[in-house]
Design an enzyme around this catalytic site. Structure first.
Site, PDB file in Angstrom:
ATOM      1  N   PHE A  54       0.318   3.831  -2.437  1.00  0.00           N
ATOM      2  CA  PHE A  54       0.782   3.682  -3.573  1.00  0.00           C
ATOM      3  C   PHE A  54       1.425   5.096  -4.011  1.00  0.00           C
ATOM      4  CE2 PHE A  54      -3.120   0.949  -4.131  1.00  0.00           C
ATOM      5  CZ  PHE A  54      -2.473  -0.247  -3.621  1.00  0.00           C
ATOM      6  N   GLN A  76      14.219  -9.527  -3.710  1.00  0.00           N
ATOM      7  CA  GLN A  76      12.962  -9.995  -3.591  1.00  0.00           C
ATOM      8  C   GLN A  76      12.655 -10.745  -4.925  1.00  0.00           C
ATOM      9  OE1 GLN A  76       9.629  -8.214  -1.239  1.00  0.00           O
ATOM     10  NE2 GLN A  76       8.899  -7.421  -3.486  1.00  0.00           N
ATOM     11  N   GLN A 134       7.362 -10.183   7.695  1.00  0.00           N
ATOM     12  CA  GLN A 134       8.837  -9.786   6.998  1.00  0.00           C
ATOM     13  C   GLN A 134       9.454  -8.433   7.553  1.00  0.00           C
ATOM     14  OE1 GLN A 134       6.562  -8.829   3.153  1.00  0.00           O
ATOM     15  NE2 GLN A 134       7.912  -7.090   2.999  1.00  0.00           N
ATOM     16  N   GLY A 166       5.317   4.182  -8.729  1.00  0.00           N
ATOM     17  CA  GLY A 166       5.999   2.807  -9.043  1.00  0.00           C
ATOM     18  C   GLY A 166       4.934   1.697  -9.078  1.00  0.00           C
ATOM     19  N   HIS A 167       3.982   1.677  -7.888  1.00  0.00           N
ATOM     20  CA  HIS A 167       3.013   0.893  -7.767  1.00  0.00           C
ATOM     21  C   HIS A 167       1.990   0.784  -8.779  1.00  0.00           C
ATOM     22  CE1 HIS A 167       3.865   1.441  -3.300  1.00  0.00           C
ATOM     23  NE2 HIS A 167       3.805   0.054  -3.458  1.00  0.00           N
ATOM     24  N   LEU A 186      11.227   5.832  -6.311  1.00  0.00           N
ATOM     25  CA  LEU A 186      10.054   5.917  -5.530  1.00  0.00           C
ATOM     26  C   LEU A 186       9.910   4.764  -4.573  1.00  0.00           C
ATOM     27  CD1 LEU A 186       7.740   7.174  -8.028  1.00  0.00           C
ATOM     28  CD2 LEU A 186       8.981   8.382  -6.920  1.00  0.00           C
ATOM     29  N   GLY A 229       0.702  -1.161  -0.158  1.00  0.00           N
ATOM     30  CA  GLY A 229      -0.071  -0.075  -0.062  1.00  0.00           C
ATOM     31  C   GLY A 229       0.923   1.078   0.035  1.00  0.00           C
ATOM     32  N   SER A 289       7.513   3.853  -0.797  1.00  0.00           N
ATOM     33  CA  SER A 289       6.489   4.354   0.077  1.00  0.00           C
ATOM     34  C   SER A 289       7.308   4.877   1.220  1.00  0.00           C
ATOM     35  CB  SER A 289       5.840   3.296   0.799  1.00  0.00           C
ATOM     36  OG  SER A 289       5.038   2.723  -0.591  1.00  0.00           O
TER      37      SER A 289
HETATM   38  O1  PAF Z   1       7.404  -5.420  -2.092  1.00  0.00           O
HETATM   39  C1  PAF Z   1       6.519  -5.455  -1.040  1.00  0.00           C
HETATM   40  O2  PAF Z   1       5.762  -4.595  -1.141  1.00  0.00           O
HETATM   41  C2  PAF Z   1       6.574  -6.472  -0.228  1.00  0.00           C
HETATM   42  O3  PAF Z   1       7.562  -7.118  -0.116  1.00  0.00           O
HETATM   43  C3  PAF Z   1       5.442  -7.636  -0.981  1.00  0.00           C
HETATM   44  C4  PAF Z   1       5.906  -8.305  -2.117  1.00  0.00           C
HETATM   45  C5  PAF Z   1       4.033  -7.063  -1.054  1.00  0.00           C
HETATM   46  C6  PAF Z   1       5.161  -8.806   0.167  1.00  0.00           C
HETATM   47  O4  PAF Z   1       4.670  -8.465   1.192  1.00  0.00           O
END
Ligand code: PAF
Length: 282
Positions: free
Chosen positions: A33, A153, A61, A36-37, A184, A31, A186
């Site tokens: 946003f 990731q 995480q 990039g999102h 960018l 979230g 969050s």
């Molecule tokens: O990149 C992210 O925002 C997070 O690591 C993800 C992939 C949504 C997992 O929580």
């Protein structure tokens, strides 16, 4: 756009849509946003009949002293933006919806998680791999789209999907930057005005490193030392978490740059820990 909180409900709906022959794409997010999102949502929209965006700040995480509780959020604004970008379903589960109190099943990709962010955030990628697996099982996507800012990731998720035969096409999309070059994130919201002016030097330094490689410099230790000196000069008060030059696939450190290399950095600027990377093609 439909907002769904319940994982079971999303799974049932998605299985039904697949049975009708619809192509389903998922964009997993936490979230708050930014462009990039939104570029990931647009990429999903271009290729799928149904676009699902998950918005879940995944507690597993985050380490004990990290910013889980401070993580920025604004559901109303996010929902509006998602709708404007053609998202069909916004999945917004609560922590209790996603994890049983006695949750005890984890997905780990230790080889790829041993370096970079995995070194300084020991539980991070176990949490990411686990929640992404759960999101894949819940949303049942054909395609999932991730940003390349979190290169490690992305590498981990691609390996996980390969190793576990998960039938999802995992796609990476380029980093979106401000005009200044700042990637960018969050977490940029944590930056003060002054820090925001200095933070673009993170990318500037990476570009200088690439120029040095283009001119024939290939000793990783020397290049990393020069970049560290650049950051301490250009971003006073910053603290480097890591500067590494790795193989883009195995995420293992390179001593000499002879082929494709990823220069990845994590730098603390004020309250924000910012990551960035640059792929160097030799
Ligand atoms: O990149 C992210 O925002 C997070 O690591 C993800 C992939 C949504 C997992 O929580």
């Amino acid at each position: 756009m439909e907002i769904i909180n319940n994982p079971q409900e999303l799974q049932t709906l998605s299985l039904m849509l697949r049975a009708e022959g619809k192509k389903v794409a998922l964009v997993p997010t936490m979230g708050f946003f930014h462009e990039g999102h939104l570029s990931l949502m647009d990429a999903a929209r271009r290729q799928a009949d149904v676009v699902i965006v998950s918005l879940f700040v995944n507690p597993t995480q985050f380490g004990p002293n990290e910013d889980l509780d401070a993580y920025p959020h604004n559901l109303e604004r996010d929902a509006k933006l998602a709708e404007e970008h053609g998202v069909d379903i916004l999945f917004t589960p609560t922590r209790d919806d996603m994890y049983y109190e006695d949750h005890s099943t984890w997905v780990e990709v230790p080889d790829l998680a041993a370096n970079l962010c995995g070194k300084s955030r020991p539980v991070h990628f176990r949490g990411v791999a686990t929640v992404v697996t759960k999101l894949f099982m819940t949303a049942q996507p054909h395609v999932a789209v991730f940003g390349e800012k979190d290169w490690q990731q992305l590498a981990i998720i691609k390996r996980m999907v390969r190793d576990l035969n998960i039938p999802v096409d995992v796609q990476g999309h380029p980093i979106v930057r401000e005009e200044s070059g700042l990637a960018l994130s969050s977490r940029n919201v944590y930056l003060t005005e002054d820090e925001k002016k200095k933070a673009p030097m993170i990318q500037q330094g990476l570009r200088q490193m690439r120029d040095a490689v283009d001119k024939g410099k290939n000793n990783a230790a020397e290049l990393k030392e020069e970049l560290a000196a650049f950051y301490s000069r250009e971003i006073p008060g910053s603290r480097v978490d890591y500067i590494e030059i790795v193989h883009p696939g195995s995420i293992e450190n390179l001593d000499i740059i002879e082929g494709p290399a990823l220069c990845a950095v994590a730098v603390h600027v004020g309250k924000a820990r910012l990551i960035d990377n640059l792929l160097i093609k030799v």
